[in-house]
Design a protein around this motif. Sequence first.
Motif, short mmCIF file in Angstrom:
data_model
loop_
_atom_site.label_atom_id
_atom_site.label_comp_id
_atom_site.label_asym_id
_atom_site.label_seq_id
_atom_site.Cartn_x
_atom_site.Cartn_y
_atom_site.Cartn_z
N SER A 4 0.24 11.23 -2.98
CA SER A 4 -0.33 10.72 -4.21
C SER A 4 -1.77 11.19 -4.37
O SER A 4 -2.41 11.65 -3.42
CB SER A 4 -0.28 9.19 -4.23
OG SER A 4 -1.20 8.67 -3.28
N MET A 5 -2.31 11.00 -5.54
CA MET A 5 -3.70 11.36 -5.82
C MET A 5 -4.67 10.45 -5.08
O MET A 5 -5.86 10.74 -4.99
CB MET A 5 -3.97 11.29 -7.32
CG MET A 5 -3.04 12.13 -8.18
SD MET A 5 -3.19 13.91 -7.84
CE MET A 5 -4.82 14.23 -8.52
N GLN A 15 0.81 -1.22 0.00
CA GLN A 15 0.00 0.00 0.00
C GLN A 15 0.84 1.27 0.00
O GLN A 15 0.50 2.25 -0.67
CB GLN A 15 -0.92 0.00 1.22
CG GLN A 15 -1.70 1.28 1.41
CD GLN A 15 -2.57 1.27 2.66
OE1 GLN A 15 -2.74 0.22 3.29
NE2 GLN A 15 -3.13 2.41 3.03
N LYS A 16 1.94 1.27 0.73
CA LYS A 16 2.69 2.51 0.98
C LYS A 16 3.62 2.91 -0.16
O LYS A 16 4.09 4.04 -0.21
CB LYS A 16 3.48 2.39 2.29
CG LYS A 16 2.60 2.10 3.51
CD LYS A 16 1.53 3.15 3.71
CE LYS A 16 0.67 2.84 4.92
NZ LYS A 16 -0.39 3.85 5.14
N ASN A 17 3.95 1.96 -1.06
CA ASN A 17 4.65 2.32 -2.30
C ASN A 17 6.02 2.96 -2.05
O ASN A 17 6.37 3.97 -2.67
CB ASN A 17 3.76 3.27 -3.13
CG ASN A 17 4.15 3.31 -4.59
OD1 ASN A 17 4.91 2.48 -5.08
ND2 ASN A 17 3.65 4.32 -5.29
N MET A 47 4.21 11.05 0.89
CA MET A 47 3.38 9.85 1.06
C MET A 47 2.83 9.40 -0.30
O MET A 47 1.75 9.82 -0.71
CB MET A 47 2.24 10.14 2.03
CG MET A 47 1.57 8.90 2.55
SD MET A 47 0.49 9.30 3.94
CE MET A 47 -0.03 7.64 4.39
N PRO A 48 3.55 8.51 -0.97
CA PRO A 48 3.15 8.08 -2.31
C PRO A 48 2.27 6.82 -2.31
O PRO A 48 2.43 5.94 -3.16
CB PRO A 48 4.50 7.79 -2.97
CG PRO A 48 5.33 7.25 -1.83
CD PRO A 48 4.88 8.00 -0.60
N SER A 49 1.33 6.75 -1.39
CA SER A 49 0.51 5.54 -1.23
C SER A 49 -0.28 5.19 -2.49
O SER A 49 -0.76 6.08 -3.20
CB SER A 49 -0.46 5.70 -0.07
OG SER A 49 0.23 5.95 1.14
N ARG A 50 -0.45 3.89 -2.71
CA ARG A 50 -1.30 3.43 -3.80
C ARG A 50 -2.77 3.63 -3.46
O ARG A 50 -3.61 3.79 -4.35
CB ARG A 50 -1.02 1.96 -4.09
CG ARG A 50 0.35 1.70 -4.72
CD ARG A 50 0.53 0.22 -5.03
NE ARG A 50 1.69 -0.01 -5.89
CZ ARG A 50 2.91 -0.31 -5.44
NH1 ARG A 50 3.12 -0.41 -4.13
NH2 ARG A 50 3.90 -0.50 -6.28
#
Length: 370
Positions: free
Chosen positions: A306-307, A214-216, A282-285
Amino acid sequence: MDKIKILQFPIANSNGGITHYALGNWQWMDKSRFQCDFATMSKSLDFADDILATGSKIHYISCYAEENPEKFEEEFCRILEEGYDVVHLHTKQWKSLTIERLCRDYHVNKIIVHSHNTGIDIENDRKRSYERNEHERIKKIFEADMATDFWACSGLAADFLFGDQIPRKAIRIMPNAIELEQYAFDQEIRNQYRKTFDLEGCFVIGHAGRFEYQKNHEFLIDTFYEISREMEHARLILPGDGQLLGQMREKVKYLGIEDKVLFPGARNDMNKWYQAMDVFCMPSRFEGLGIVLIEAQAAGLPCICSMAVPEEVEIADSFVRLPFDVEAWKEQILKYADKGREDNMRKLKEAGYDIHNQMKVIENYYGESG
């Protein structure tokens, strides 16, 4: 007057979001009015003594409902026989409706189903697809009479767990509140941590999260690699633990940036680590909310995410959402190299993220069962 008895399920021997949320609320709960107990499938809890010292109980369950339904039901029914007024079910995804059914059979006054996420946290594509299909299948058979209350940490989390089964007007969006002052900027702590960890004179990019799909983390490491080629004194801090930690260490080693990336492990002093950072990423998926983003904003840090992060978490002016493009992230991070801090406390309180105010709201809902 008898205390209102609340069961929080589940917590785990981790600093994951659900456990973090449940324990945070328990810490600030009025213990003269509420008896708050916990159930876990972990074999032990490192923080068990802290819970037990307040008079709360911990119920250890030996298996998951999907692994051994009969044994799980037997053990969970034994817990329910203690007569809980409220069962607060913290949920990341649908796997079964066993607990909801048992709570209803035992006539629990208030059954709260609380959504905390927006995706399936499994790296393997095939397994993740299977879990997603199961989640969608069970979601379609979940009905409003299986619980009394429907909570979510964000609108996206509400959609993920409840879909069209529960009208949006029946779902309460409950902010993942924190003790804001604990994270307020402190120059002395900043100086101390930057000196201790050899970060003086560095531009420090930070993150906080479990090393899971999840956290990418891999995207952030790739982005930092490009930054490090332009900025010799850039550093990356990656606190946390998880099953992908070894893989990320190997990636950092392969890229030749071992001397620029810190892996401090799982921490109980994150409020101090935020002080050492200059920007938070925080580039989470996917994210139910991203409580660490609330913590980072309380510390006054500019945030890039992330978006996939829900709108509810965006409070500060220096908060940017970006698609997964390394060059775009690199450029935005470098813009914050000399940004400095913001005081976001008023905005965070107005948005409902002050634990002292939020606990009054939660206690009122719990109190409806008494």
